[in-house]
Design a protein around this motif. Structure first.
Motif, PDB file in Angstrom:
ATOM      1  N   ARG A 181      -3.715   1.517 -10.178  1.00  0.00           N
ATOM      2  CA  ARG A 181      -3.494   0.496  -9.159  1.00  0.00           C
ATOM      3  C   ARG A 181      -3.147   1.179  -7.838  1.00  0.00           C
ATOM      4  NH1 ARG A 181       0.981  -3.267 -11.869  1.00  0.00           N
ATOM      5  NH2 ARG A 181       1.832  -1.182 -12.183  1.00  0.00           N
ATOM      6  N   LEU A 182      -3.630   0.590  -6.753  1.00  0.00           N
ATOM      7  CA  LEU A 182      -3.304   1.111  -5.428  1.00  0.00           C
ATOM      8  C   LEU A 182      -2.207   0.257  -4.823  1.00  0.00           C
ATOM      9  CD1 LEU A 182      -3.788   3.022  -3.079  1.00  0.00           C
ATOM     10  CD2 LEU A 182      -5.598   1.484  -2.286  1.00  0.00           C
ATOM     11  N   GLY A 183      -1.099   0.920  -4.451  1.00  0.00           N
ATOM     12  CA  GLY A 183       0.029   0.222  -3.865  1.00  0.00           C
ATOM     13  C   GLY A 183       0.289   0.658  -2.434  1.00  0.00           C
ATOM     14  N   ILE A 184       1.252   0.007  -1.826  1.00  0.00           N
ATOM     15  CA  ILE A 184       1.650   0.327  -0.451  1.00  0.00           C
ATOM     16  C   ILE A 184       3.177   0.259  -0.379  1.00  0.00           C
ATOM     17  CG2 ILE A 184       1.422  -2.088   0.297  1.00  0.00           C
ATOM     18  CD1 ILE A 184       0.454  -0.978   3.040  1.00  0.00           C
ATOM     19  N   HIS A 185       3.759   1.141   0.405  1.00  0.00           N
ATOM     20  CA  HIS A 185       5.217   1.158   0.534  1.00  0.00           C
ATOM     21  C   HIS A 185       5.656  -0.002   1.427  1.00  0.00           C
ATOM     22  CE1 HIS A 185       9.310   2.512   0.874  1.00  0.00           C
ATOM     23  NE2 HIS A 185       9.060   3.564   0.108  1.00  0.00           N
ATOM     24  N   SER A 186       6.745  -0.653   1.033  1.00  0.00           N
ATOM     25  CA  SER A 186       7.248  -1.783   1.818  1.00  0.00           C
ATOM     26  C   SER A 186       7.660  -1.378   3.228  1.00  0.00           C
ATOM     27  CB  SER A 186       8.437  -2.440   1.102  1.00  0.00           C
ATOM     28  OG  SER A 186       9.492  -1.510   0.927  1.00  0.00           O
ATOM     29  N   PHE A 187       7.965  -0.074   3.427  1.00  0.00           N
ATOM     30  CA  PHE A 187       8.365   0.379   4.755  1.00  0.00           C
ATOM     31  C   PHE A 187       7.207   0.353   5.760  1.00  0.00           C
ATOM     32  CE2 PHE A 187      12.126   3.023   3.005  1.00  0.00           C
ATOM     33  CZ  PHE A 187      12.974   1.950   3.162  1.00  0.00           C
ATOM     34  N   VAL A 188       5.998   0.117   5.300  1.00  0.00           N
ATOM     35  CA  VAL A 188       4.903  -0.121   6.238  1.00  0.00           C
ATOM     36  C   VAL A 188       5.117  -1.450   6.954  1.00  0.00           C
ATOM     37  CG1 VAL A 188       2.419  -0.631   6.412  1.00  0.00           C
ATOM     38  CG2 VAL A 188       3.212   1.289   5.008  1.00  0.00           C
ATOM     39  N   TRP A 189       5.787  -2.385   6.272  1.00  0.00           N
ATOM     40  CA  TRP A 189       5.932  -3.742   6.797  1.00  0.00           C
ATOM     41  C   TRP A 189       7.325  -4.060   7.330  1.00  0.00           C
ATOM     42  CZ3 TRP A 189       1.130  -5.271   6.838  1.00  0.00           C
ATOM     43  CH2 TRP A 189       0.260  -4.957   5.779  1.00  0.00           C
ATOM     44  N   THR A 190       8.351  -3.480   6.713  1.00  0.00           N
ATOM     45  CA  THR A 190       9.717  -3.914   7.007  1.00  0.00           C
ATOM     46  C   THR A 190      10.710  -2.786   6.764  1.00  0.00           C
ATOM     47  OG1 THR A 190      11.474  -5.483   6.347  1.00  0.00           O
ATOM     48  CG2 THR A 190       9.936  -4.773   4.632  1.00  0.00           C
ATOM     49  N   GLY A 191      11.855  -2.867   7.435  1.00  0.00           N
ATOM     50  CA  GLY A 191      12.926  -1.915   7.181  1.00  0.00           C
ATOM     51  C   GLY A 191      13.614  -2.155   5.852  1.00  0.00           C
ATOM     52  N   GLY A 192      13.362  -3.322   5.255  1.00  0.00           N
ATOM     53  CA  GLY A 192      13.849  -3.592   3.912  1.00  0.00           C
ATOM     54  C   GLY A 192      15.297  -4.006   3.810  1.00  0.00           C
ATOM     55  N   THR A 193      15.858  -4.542   4.884  1.00  0.00           N
ATOM     56  CA  THR A 193      17.281  -4.885   4.863  1.00  0.00           C
ATOM     57  C   THR A 193      17.526  -6.360   4.557  1.00  0.00           C
ATOM     58  OG1 THR A 193      17.249  -5.254   7.262  1.00  0.00           O
ATOM     59  CG2 THR A 193      17.874  -3.048   6.479  1.00  0.00           C
ATOM     60  N   THR A 194      16.481  -7.182   4.527  1.00  0.00           N
ATOM     61  CA  THR A 194      16.668  -8.613   4.292  1.00  0.00           C
ATOM     62  C   THR A 194      15.727  -9.111   3.200  1.00  0.00           C
ATOM     63  OG1 THR A 194      15.012  -9.342   5.900  1.00  0.00           O
ATOM     64  CG2 THR A 194      17.241  -8.935   6.724  1.00  0.00           C
ATOM     65  N   GLN A 195      16.137 -10.187   2.546  1.00  0.00           N
ATOM     66  CA  GLN A 195      15.306 -10.839   1.542  1.00  0.00           C
ATOM     67  C   GLN A 195      13.997 -11.310   2.162  1.00  0.00           C
ATOM     68  OE1 GLN A 195      16.458 -11.313  -1.679  1.00  0.00           O
ATOM     69  NE2 GLN A 195      14.849 -12.616  -2.516  1.00  0.00           N
ATOM     70  N   GLU A 196      14.088 -11.903   3.338  1.00  0.00           N
ATOM     71  CA  GLU A 196      12.905 -12.429   4.008  1.00  0.00           C
ATOM     72  C   GLU A 196      11.917 -11.317   4.336  1.00  0.00           C
ATOM     73  OE1 GLU A 196      16.047 -12.983   4.910  1.00  0.00           O
ATOM     74  OE2 GLU A 196      16.252 -15.054   4.202  1.00  0.00           O
ATOM     75  N   GLY A 197      12.447 -10.162   4.731  1.00  0.00           N
ATOM     76  CA  GLY A 197      11.574  -9.042   5.059  1.00  0.00           C
ATOM     77  C   GLY A 197      10.811  -8.544   3.853  1.00  0.00           C
ATOM     78  N   LEU A 198      11.485  -8.472   2.710  1.00  0.00           N
ATOM     79  CA  LEU A 198      10.820  -8.006   1.486  1.00  0.00           C
ATOM     80  C   LEU A 198       9.788  -9.019   0.999  1.00  0.00           C
ATOM     81  CD1 LEU A 198      13.777  -6.390  -0.479  1.00  0.00           C
ATOM     82  CD2 LEU A 198      12.003  -5.251   0.854  1.00  0.00           C
ATOM     83  N   GLU A 199      10.098 -10.299   1.120  1.00  0.00           N
ATOM     84  CA  GLU A 199       9.134 -11.320   0.726  1.00  0.00           C
ATOM     85  C   GLU A 199       7.901 -11.259   1.619  1.00  0.00           C
ATOM     86  OE1 GLU A 199      11.401 -14.900   0.883  1.00  0.00           O
ATOM     87  OE2 GLU A 199      12.410 -14.530  -1.037  1.00  0.00           O
TER      88      GLU A 199
END
Length: 294
Positions: A3-21
């Motif tokens: 499977r090909l994945g992507i790191h969430s840090f491409v999209w968000t700093g990862g500090t909030t629930q909304e950002g991860l969603e």
């Protein structure tokens, strides 16, 4: 097929629930089948809600992290080792609760630039804690993979050869290596040979450019590395990783020396990465088929 994945840090700093969603949604929209998240503290996030969202989007989850200096299991300070062991146990539980399949990263030492060589006692203690963590992970249905990173982010595992020696010290077949094109470009004399050396002990793979930006804009020979992945029959997950000051938080910027914006818009970066990796995979398969013809 991996499977090909992507790191969430491409999209968000990862500090909030909304950002991860949001990161999950955008990853799926971009055609990725998995997402990598940084360690999620249960007291800060609704892991059940994130698990349900990932399941609805058909996204696999990997969680990666690095230990803080205060929880360094390669230390000779017993309090730090105990703190690290507890943190790893908590991380395994969080991966389980979010429906993840593996925990990776710099699990065996602090994620920092050390000012001393690793000690034999510290290495032994680290391996013992990883073995205990792997036992907990097995019961939770979580894989453990250890990321081999460059000399500025750990003093313990900088090359595949070191990683394999460490796995022997851990003494468990269910603990594997986690290799990364960015780090191998710094430390390995021949990254493709390092992949072949890892063989079936390679459990996870990061794809990133030498400058942490757009794939193909640096000096990494991706063709040689995709050929090597085919040579070892690699069929596990791989993840695109790219960091920019435009998105990542201050703690990661300090740990990984992200001092500038390597890109500013996540959407074209992700689309390009997906197309680039798909192309390199296809080209490697074609070379394999051509070379196999009589």
């Amino acid at each position: 097929m991996a499977r090909l994945g992507i790191h969430s840090f491409v999209w968000t700093g990862g500090t909030t629930q909304e950002g991860l969603e949001m990161a999950m949604d955008r990853s799926a929209e971009a055609g990725f089948k998995a997402i990598e998240l940084a360690y999620l503290r249960p007291e800060k996030f609704d892991l059940s809600a994130l698990a349900k969202r990932a399941q609805a989007l058909d996204l696999g989850i990997t969680v990666t992290m690095g230990l803080p200096v205060s929880a360094d299991i390669s230390s000779t300070d017993r309090d730090k080792v105990a703190a690290g062991e507890a943190l790893l146990a908590s991380a395994v539980a969080a991966v389980r609760d979010i429906g993840g399949v593996r925990l990776g990263g710099i699990l065996y030492s602090a994620h920092t630039k050390y000012n001393a060589l690793p000690s034999a006692d510290g290495r032994k203690t680290s391996a013992e804690v990883i073995a205990k963590t792997a036992e907990k992970a097995k019961a939770a249905g979580v894989e453990i993979v250890l990321e081999v990173v460059n000399r500025f982010e750990t003093n313990l595992l900088n090359t595949t050869a070191q990683g394999l020696e460490y796995l022997d010290l851990v003494g468990r077949d269910d603990v594997r290596l986690h290799l990364d094109t960015f780090h191998m470009n710094i430390e390995e004399a021949n990254p493709a040979a390092a992949i072949r050396l890892a063989g079936d002990r390679l459990g996870y793979f990061h794809i990133g450019e030498s400058n942490r930006g757009y794939l193909g804009d640096g000096v990494i020979d991706f063709a040689a590395q995709f050929d090597a992945l085919l040579d070892i029959g690699y069929a596990r997950d791989m993840t695109f990783e790219s960091f920019s000051g435009a998105v990542v938080d201050e703690s990661l910027s300090l740990a990984c020396a992200i001092w500038r914006d390597t890109w500013t818009d996540s959407v074209p970066l992700a689309a390009h990465a997906k197309a680039f990796i798909d192309l390199k995979r296809t080209e490697a398969l074609r070379r394999r088929q051509t070379n196999a013809r009589p």
